[in-house]
Design an enzyme around this catalytic site. Structure first.
Site, PDB file in Angstrom:
ATOM      1  N   CYS A  63      -2.139   2.538   9.274  1.00 37.45           N
ATOM      2  CA  CYS A  63      -3.106   1.494   8.906  1.00 37.45           C
ATOM      3  C   CYS A  63      -4.307   1.475   9.854  1.00 37.45           C
ATOM      4  O   CYS A  63      -5.418   1.182   9.439  1.00 37.45           O
ATOM      5  CB  CYS A  63      -2.429   0.120   8.900  1.00 37.45           C
ATOM      6  SG  CYS A  63      -1.399  -0.205   7.466  1.00 37.45           S
ATOM      7  N   HIS A  86       0.851  -1.187   0.000  1.00 36.79           N
ATOM      8  CA  HIS A  86       0.000   0.000   0.000  1.00 36.79           C
ATOM      9  C   HIS A  86       0.890   1.242   0.000  1.00 36.79           C
ATOM     10  O   HIS A  86       1.981   1.234   0.569  1.00 36.79           O
ATOM     11  CB  HIS A  86      -0.869   0.060   1.272  1.00 36.79           C
ATOM     12  CG  HIS A  86      -2.101  -0.758   1.225  1.00 36.79           C
ATOM     13  ND1 HIS A  86      -2.657  -1.310   2.367  1.00 36.79           N
ATOM     14  CD2 HIS A  86      -2.932  -1.104   0.213  1.00 36.79           C
ATOM     15  CE1 HIS A  86      -3.757  -1.969   2.055  1.00 36.79           C
ATOM     16  NE2 HIS A  86      -3.944  -1.852   0.746  1.00 36.79           N
TER      17      HIS A  86
END
Length: 256
Positions: free
Chosen positions: A250, A156
């Protein structure tokens, strides 16, 4: 944020995850609570979504959506194990009166979209379809800049880059394609460049409010450079959640 009551490493969808090694949910909860308390001690408000049994990665709230000026672009997860998270997060926002859009293309929310004052940086290469970048731009009315990720450990964008404020970033150059590195160099000539050692402990999965930077405690070199630049560093230990490839960012979906 989402309390990791059901956190586990029961499958593997990135190089960090090893079901044989597993993870301890109680330890994850303690570390997550410390992160939440760090935000609140800095004066931020933390809203909570209820965890859902059977969705062990729901703690990674950043992946649930992208929120800009009260408009919510929903996530459509790449792996079936996480597919139900997208609708759960979108419902949370719809129930609170936000304008929402269910995505037509695969994307994983703020995992691959990072918002600055004048643009949204958008990752692709592992989880998010480039077509989703265009869909987000149309819905949110912000320029979207596509960046290609090339190292599966940094699957990511938020594992390889974070905004320091609305106009500058910190990033790990080797996580990006050569062309994307040139784009970053052009856009952010004064960026903080992280070492491999700091990137490999997910030091770039950090959260900055423009003054305070919440960062993994192991990212010592990055922390020193941030202090040198005048930022207040708030170290946290999220080693248990890192077993799924997660860190402070996250766990954090910013509501703009």
């Amino acid at each position: 944020m989402c309390r990791p009551e059901f956190f586990a490493v029961s499958y593997s969808i990135n190089p960090w995850m090893d079901p044989a090694r597993g993870a301890d949910a109680a330890t994850a909860v303690r570390q997550w609570e410390a992160l939440r308390q760090a935000y609140e001690s800095l004066g931020h408000t933390v809203s909570l979504i209820d965890p859902i049994e059977g969705l062990p990665d729901m703690v990674f709230a950043a992946n649930g959506a992208l929120v800009v000026e009260g408009r919510v672009y929903g996530a459509r997860f790449a792996h079936r194990e996480r597919a139900a998270e997208g609708p759960a997060y979108l419902r949370w926002f719809a129930d609170r009166g936000y304008e929402t859009l269910e995505a037509s293309f695969t994307n994983e929310g703020e995992g691959d979209y990072l918002t600055l004052d004048d643009m949204i940086l958008a990752g692709t290469g592992f989880r998010t379809d480039v077509a989703a970048h265009m869909e987000a731009q149309e819905f949110l009315g912000r320029p979207v800049v596509t960046l290609r990720l090339v190292d599966p450990r940094f699957y990511h964008l938020d594992t390889a880059l974070f905004p320091l404020d609305g106009r500058n970033v910190a990033y790990y150059p080797e996580a990006f394609s050569a062309g994307s590195r040139r784009v970053l160099e052009r856009l952010f000539p004064d960026a903080v460049l992280a070492s491999a050692a700091d990137a490999e402990v997910l030091g770039l999965n950090a959260v900055s409010d423009g003054r305070n930077v919440v960062v993994n405690v192991e990212a010592t070199g990055l922390s020193l450079e941030l202090k040198r630049r005048g930022y207040e560093v708030v170290p946290v230990d999220l080693s248990e959640l890192r077993k799924s490839g997660g860190g402070p960012k996250c766990c954090t979906l910013e509501i703009r």
